[in-house]
Design an enzyme around this catalytic site. Structure first.
Site, short mmCIF file in Angstrom:
data_model
loop_
_atom_site.label_atom_id
_atom_site.label_comp_id
_atom_site.label_asym_id
_atom_site.label_seq_id
_atom_site.Cartn_x
_atom_site.Cartn_y
_atom_site.Cartn_z
N THR A 15 0.82 -1.21 0.00
CA THR A 15 0.00 0.00 0.00
C THR A 15 0.86 1.26 0.00
O THR A 15 0.49 2.28 -0.58
CB THR A 15 -0.93 -0.01 1.23
OG1 THR A 15 -1.84 -1.09 1.07
CG2 THR A 15 -1.71 1.27 1.37
N SER A 62 2.54 -7.86 -0.09
CA SER A 62 3.24 -8.80 0.80
C SER A 62 2.46 -10.08 1.05
O SER A 62 3.00 -11.05 1.55
CB SER A 62 3.61 -8.11 2.12
OG SER A 62 2.47 -7.82 2.88
N THR A 95 1.83 -4.15 4.36
CA THR A 95 1.62 -4.35 5.81
C THR A 95 1.11 -5.74 6.15
O THR A 95 1.25 -6.17 7.30
CB THR A 95 0.63 -3.31 6.37
OG1 THR A 95 -0.63 -3.47 5.70
CG2 THR A 95 1.14 -1.91 6.22
N1 ASP Z 1 -2.00 -6.06 0.58
C1 ASP Z 1 -1.08 -5.03 0.95
C2 ASP Z 1 0.25 -5.67 1.25
O1 ASP Z 1 0.46 -6.25 2.27
C3 ASP Z 1 -1.62 -4.25 2.08
C4 ASP Z 1 -0.75 -3.16 2.64
O2 ASP Z 1 0.36 -2.92 2.24
O3 ASP Z 1 -1.23 -2.50 3.60
O4 ASP Z 1 1.11 -5.62 0.42
#
Ligand code: ASP
Length: 330
Positions: A15, A62, A95
């Site tokens: 994100t 991720s 995240t």
């Molecule tokens: N789906 C994203 C990730 O983990 C969510 C984020 O970065 O908050 O890459």
């Protein structure tokens, strides 16, 4: 004159590299589209005592990270930390699984130099995005001498967390990151303030090195519920060398699952009894006679991170006592 720290910022997607159609899109947006160079233009890093260098290692959410991604990040960061002209590394990361990558680095990097993993809950294009401040704070933490020897850190929402403890505990709020014993400190106006140290062994005090690890053994997680069928446990155990059983409550195991788990052990699978509650301790020989069944107890680690620890432990030993000690030491 203040000496500037040389910091490398690695982009991996998530994100923090996302983009929405409108500023009101705090939840609907595309992940992993902005390059790390673009993201860095959104923060006033000229006000920090740093020389920055950016590199794009990956560009994906991720949730897609396999063990190979973990090894690739670990190897690249190890190489950077070994260079005399680099003082610290920041990894911009999704995240969802930030807690796993950060814990893996915490246990496998052989350096006292600061390493900070950072993400954001809203993309840089959204109103009140946490991306610029989180990234700015992460760079400030990586550049500060008080971060030396702390192991891998996760910075978010003004807080500095140890990689060992932090978990993502909310699906959309900016206050998503929680450590059960609290953060190590805070970042305010580009200055970290620490109030405690990580208590468990990490980095130089572990036997694992990302630089030399070849591959990681398959360790899976089984999430327990009353209607969980033995066939499901058997299917998962069939491909694994280790199994984290995220039991209900204090690591309870339903009566009809005891034999399937004991059979997995008989086939050479290492079973760790953990809890799906996300908090608290699973005591060895507490809810179940672990030693009699040749099961391990997780201590206080959450299943996602117990998986990382068991994979690393299995690269070193298959001895039950040694493996149990690992869960109490790291
Ligand atoms: N789906 C994203 C990730 O983990 C969510 C984020 O970065 O908050 O890459």
């Amino acid at each position: 004159m203040i000496e500037k720290a040389n910091i490398v910022v690695i982009g991996t997607g998530g994100t923090i590299a996302g983009q929405g159609k409108a500023a009101s899109n705090t939840s609907a947006y595309m992940c992993s589209v902005l390059g790390i160079d673009d993201i860095l233009t959104t923060i006033p890093h000229a006000s920090l005592p740093v020389n920055l260098r950016a590199e794009q290692l990956l560009q994906t959410g991720s949730e897609n990270f396999t063990n190979e991604h973990l090894l690739a990040i670990g190897k690249r960061v190890s190489t950077l930390l070994a260079q005399d002209d680099i003082d610290g590394v920041v990894i911009a990361h999704g995240t969802d699984t930030i807690e796993e990558t950060a814990y893996f680095l915490h246990l496998t990097l052989k350096s006292r130099k600061p390493v900070v993993v950072v993400g954001s809950m809203r993309p840089p294009s959204a109103m009140s995005s946490d991306a610029p401040l989180n990234l700015y704070d992460a760079i400030a933490v990586a550049a500060h001498p008080s971060s030396i020897g702390m192991g891998t850190l996760v910075v978010a929402n003004d807080e500095i967390h140890t990689a060992r403890d932090v978990v993502k505990s909310n699906s959309f709020k900016i206050e998503a990151f929680r450590s059960p014993y609290g953060p190590l400190g805070y970042v305010i106006d580009g200055r970290p303030r620490y109030y405690r140290h990580p208590a468990r062994a990490h980095t130089l005090a572990t036997p694992w090195s990302a630089g030399t690890l070849g591959s990681l053994p398959a360790v899976d997680i089984v999430y327990a519920y009353g209607a969980l069928e033995p066939a499901t446990v058997n299917a998962i155990a069939a491909r694994a060398q280790g199994l984290i059983f995220a039991g209900t409550g204090n690591g309870s195991v339903a009566a009809h699952l005891i034999e399937p788990l004991r059979n997995a052990v008989r086939r050479g699978v290492h079973v760790v009894r953990a809890s799906r509650t996300g908090n608290g301790i699973v005591v060895q020989n507490g809810a179940q006679p672990d030693e009699a069944y040749s099961w391990l107890a997780v201590d206080d680690q959450v299943p996602s991170k117990a998986r990382i620890l068991l994979m690393l432990a299995l690269t070193q030993s298959r001895d039950l006592q040694v493996l149990q000690t690992v869960f109490e030491r790291y």
